[in-house]
Design an enzyme around this catalytic site. Structure first.
Site, mmCIF file in Angstrom:
data_model
loop_
_atom_site.group_PDB
_atom_site.id
_atom_site.type_symbol
_atom_site.label_atom_id
_atom_site.label_comp_id
_atom_site.label_asym_id
_atom_site.label_seq_id
_atom_site.Cartn_x
_atom_site.Cartn_y
_atom_site.Cartn_z
ATOM 1 N N LYS A 15 -6.831 1.830 -2.946
ATOM 2 C CA LYS A 15 -6.725 1.392 -1.794
ATOM 3 C C LYS A 15 -6.643 2.338 -0.633
ATOM 4 C CE LYS A 15 -5.535 -1.571 1.455
ATOM 5 N NZ LYS A 15 -4.062 -2.019 1.718
ATOM 6 N N THR A 35 0.899 -1.073 -0.117
ATOM 7 C CA THR A 35 0.051 0.011 -0.136
ATOM 8 C C THR A 35 0.869 1.091 -0.021
ATOM 9 O OG1 THR A 35 -1.930 -1.068 1.290
ATOM 10 C CG2 THR A 35 -1.651 1.283 1.347
ATOM 11 N N LYS A 74 -0.575 5.630 8.530
ATOM 12 C CA LYS A 74 0.218 5.817 7.376
ATOM 13 C C LYS A 74 -0.720 6.003 6.170
ATOM 14 C CE LYS A 74 1.834 2.681 4.902
ATOM 15 N NZ LYS A 74 1.166 1.651 4.007
#
Length: 293
Positions: A170, A95, A238
């Site tokens: 995502k 990701t 994050k």
């Protein structure tokens, strides 16, 4: 089918193990090589560097922790770029933000290789069960070649077109997930402080229109103060940060996501970053990591 696999964290280890169980020949690499031994027991070979993996395998998959790690594995000494070339494909399932994917894609294409970004929706249990959702973009021919592996790793694969679209999808998904976890945490805390049973709240939610697998899976563990990391909180924060940056790029106001990001940052400051992302409940109920529900 032979594949290389870079990165054996919580997700990568489970994914590589699934490929081995389904008859794939897998050569693995991890920055800490000792982590490879569990997969060696399942039949994996070990490569000493990312470059060695790419040299051996036509297809290489990476599952890394963040953009910095994804870039390092490609561009550093003994990295992917040293051996990628015509007839070889690189699939990054980490990701990361779209800019990172685009940078990797351009470098690999310049070497004659093919690139697909394929981040996944799902955490440890779906990874173990081969029930991930794969959000792919990039070279369609490489995507088609990888479908047999994707069918083992996930329950559904989406091809989303040009590089960057998988990364963006995502981040949107994980931004929604992180915001929902904050809302659940606030609700459990409000129920408790109002003299209601948090468990009864979970039961009510599970019977209504907003019932969902995340609440059903995470809620009981949260009430027990149990946060075994299926998806570490530091990675959720994050992803919130990267999603907010995507919002800035597109002038999209995201006050709910921004507030949720602050809660995850607070949790990290309290030393909860390596716990499951549901540990944000400890911040929102004001316990600061006591582990008591």
């Amino acid at each position: 089918m032979e594949v290389g696999f870079l990165g054996l964290g919580i997700m990568g280890k489970a994914m590589a193990a699934n490929l081995l169980r389904h008859g794939f020949r897998v050569t693995v690499w991890n920055r800490t090589l000792a982590k490879c031994q569990e997969l060696v027991a399942l039949g994996a070979a070990v490569g000493e560097t990312p470059a060695a993996i790419v040299a051996k395998c036509r297809y290489t998959i990476a599952m890394l922790s963040d953009p910095s790690a994804a870039l390092s594995v490609v561009f550093d000494k003994d990295g992917v770029l040293e051996q990628i070339g015509e007839g070889k494909g690189y699939v990054d399932m980490s990701t990361v933000d779209a800019a990172t994917s685009c940078k990797i894609s351009e470098a690999i294409k310049q070497k004659g290789g093919a690139f697909v970004e394929a981040p996944v929706s799902g955490s440890k249990k779906p990874a173990e069960d081969g029930q991930l959702v794969i959000l792919a973009a990039g070279n369609k021919e490489l995507y088609d070649d990888m479908v047999p592996a994707f069918d083992v790793l996930g329950k559904k694969s989406f091809f989303l077109g040009e590089i960057g679209n998988g990364a963006k999808m995502k981040l949107v998904v994980n931004m929604i997930m992180g915001s929902m976890m904050n809302a659940l945490s606030e609700g459990l805390s409000l129920a408790d402080k109002s003299g209601l049973s948090p468990q009864t709240l979970l039961d009510v939610l599970d019977l209504g229109a907003i019932a969902n697998p995340m609440f059903k899976l995470k809620g009981p563990s949260m009430l027990q103060g149990s946060y075994n990391p299926a998806f570490p909180l530091k990675h959720q924060q994050k992803d919130m940060r990267l999603a907010l940056a995507l919002g800035d790029e597109n002038a999209v106001s995201m006050p709910v996501a921004a507030a949720s990001n602050e809660s995850f940052k607070k949790a990290r400051s309290l030393g909860l970053g390596d716990l499951d992302f549901s540990a944000v409940y400890e911040v929102l109920k004001g316990a600061g990591g006591s582990g008591q529900a």
